[in-house]
Structures are given as structure tokens and as C-alpha cells.
Write an enzyme that holds these catalytic residues in place. Structure first.
Site, PDB file in Angstrom:
ATOM      1  N   ASN A  42      91.072  65.237  51.972  1.00 41.69           N
ATOM      2  CA  ASN A  42      90.558  65.805  50.709  1.00 41.69           C
ATOM      3  C   ASN A  42      89.792  64.731  49.937  1.00 41.69           C
ATOM      4  O   ASN A  42      90.170  63.550  49.939  1.00 41.69           O
ATOM      5  CB  ASN A  42      91.684  66.411  49.851  1.00 41.69           C
ATOM      6  CG  ASN A  42      92.834  65.471  49.564  1.00 41.69           C
ATOM      7  OD1 ASN A  42      93.176  64.618  50.377  1.00 41.69           O
ATOM      8  ND2 ASN A  42      93.434  65.616  48.403  1.00 41.69           N
ATOM      9  N   GLU A  76      88.285  64.143  46.152  1.00 35.29           N
ATOM     10  CA  GLU A  76      88.261  64.657  44.774  1.00 35.29           C
ATOM     11  C   GLU A  76      87.060  64.135  44.001  1.00 35.29           C
ATOM     12  O   GLU A  76      86.324  63.251  44.461  1.00 35.29           O
ATOM     13  CB  GLU A  76      89.574  64.284  44.074  1.00 35.29           C
ATOM     14  CG  GLU A  76      90.762  64.895  44.795  1.00 35.29           C
ATOM     15  CD  GLU A  76      92.082  64.753  44.057  1.00 35.29           C
ATOM     16  OE1 GLU A  76      92.204  63.902  43.135  1.00 35.29           O
ATOM     17  OE2 GLU A  76      93.005  65.519  44.415  1.00 35.29           O
ATOM     18  N   CYS A 113      88.771  70.336  49.686  1.00 37.93           N
ATOM     19  CA  CYS A 113      90.028  70.213  50.426  1.00 37.93           C
ATOM     20  C   CYS A 113      89.803  69.613  51.812  1.00 37.93           C
ATOM     21  O   CYS A 113      88.715  69.723  52.396  1.00 37.93           O
ATOM     22  CB  CYS A 113      90.673  71.583  50.608  1.00 37.93           C
ATOM     23  SG  CYS A 113      91.195  72.367  49.084  1.00 37.93           S
ATOM     24  N   GLU A 141      90.924  70.727  54.604  1.00 34.60           N
ATOM     25  CA  GLU A 141      90.640  71.771  55.611  1.00 34.60           C
ATOM     26  C   GLU A 141      89.151  72.064  55.697  1.00 34.60           C
ATOM     27  O   GLU A 141      88.582  72.145  56.782  1.00 34.60           O
ATOM     28  CB  GLU A 141      91.373  73.064  55.263  1.00 34.60           C
ATOM     29  CG  GLU A 141      92.881  72.980  55.307  1.00 34.60           C
ATOM     30  CD  GLU A 141      93.497  72.615  53.963  1.00 34.60           C
ATOM     31  OE1 GLU A 141      92.927  71.761  53.238  1.00 34.60           O
ATOM     32  OE2 GLU A 141      94.547  73.180  53.640  1.00 34.60           O
TER      33      GLU A 141
END
Ligand code: THU
Length: 130
Positions: A42, A44, A53, A55
Site C-alpha cells: 500500500n 499512502e 491499497c 491489492e
């Protein structure tokens, strides 16, 4: 399918998590039908909506390398529990393969296996756009 290897690659990517705001480190690894692995973490942003994210980063990494036939994804976090993909990520998973195996793992020995469509029933996809 070698779930343990997939989980360990997700764990490796988790180490690189850029999560100074949530401090929640996530790792994911995608497996393609030709046996390639694409892992990511991830990332940010101070503008929180810019966060992506693990994924979706792993999925988009595979797609960017020309690999769209994704058969599995493993997800790990530091929570000590199974970390399930958020709604946005579930939508991204079914885009490429509703039958994709989604492995949520506490460790290489403790994991659950689902399919993407099981996590997002009655999903919307390209077939709905006419
Ligand atoms: N996060 C993921 O990377 N995957 C998930 O399945 C849950 C949430 C990230 C986004 C954000 O960086 C942090 O975890 C807290 O939401």
C-alpha cells in the site's frame, strides 16, 4: 497452486509499505496463469484519497506488464487477523477474474481461500454496459 509461496511474496512486499498516516502495512501478491508473480504494497498520500491499497497496486502492476489472466492474489497485513480487500479492491479483482482465488493470510500456515465473486456477490462488470 503454491499458496505458501504467494503469501511469502506478499509478506516480502509488505516490508516496503509506505503508510506513515495509518501505520497499517499491507502486502499483496498476484499470480498469473503463466506462473508469474507480481507483488506490491500500500502507498499512502498526505491527501488521503490518493492512497492506493496493496491489492490494486499488485493487480495494476501485473496488468502493466501485459498480464491480465490473474488466477490468485494473497493479502497480508500486520493486524494478526485475516485482512479482507476493501470494496474498491474487490471491484478491481472481479474486473480481471471473478473466479480468482483470494487468499487472506495471517501467516503462511494460517490462511483462508475465497473467490473474488464470493467476496463481491452480484457484482457490476463490463457485461452490464450495453
Ligand atoms: N489497505 C490495503 O492496502 N488493503 C486492504 O485490504 C485494506 C486497506 C491499506 C490502505 C491504507 O494505506 C491502510 O491500509 C489503511 O486503510
Amino acid at each position: 497452486m503454491d499458496y505458501k509461496l504467494l503469501i511469502s511474496k506478499a509478506k516480502e512486499a509488505q516490508q516496503n509499505s509506505y503508510s506513515p498516516y495509518s501505520k497499517f502495512k499491507v502486502g499483496a501478491c498476484v499470480l498469473t496463469d503463466d506462473g508469474e508473480y507480481f507483488s506490491a504494497t500500500n502507498v499512502e498520500n498526505a491527501s488521503f484519497g490518493g492512497t492506493i491499497c496493496a491489492e490494486r497496486n499488485a493487480l495494476n502492476y501485473a496488468v502493466s506488464k501485459g498480464k491480465r489472466n490473474i488466477v490468485a492474489i494473497a493479502i497480508v497485513s500486520q493486524s494478526g487477523d485475516y485482512t479482507y480487500p476493501c470494496g474498491l479492491c474487490r471491484q478491481s479483482l472481479v474486473e480481471f477474474n471473478p473466479e480468482m482465488k483470494v487468499i487472506v493470510a495471517k501467516s503462511t500456515d494460517d490462511y483462508r481461500v475465497h473467490t473474488a465473486s464470493e467476496l463481491l456477490p452480484y457484482f457490476f462488470n463490463g457485461g452490464d454496459i450495453k
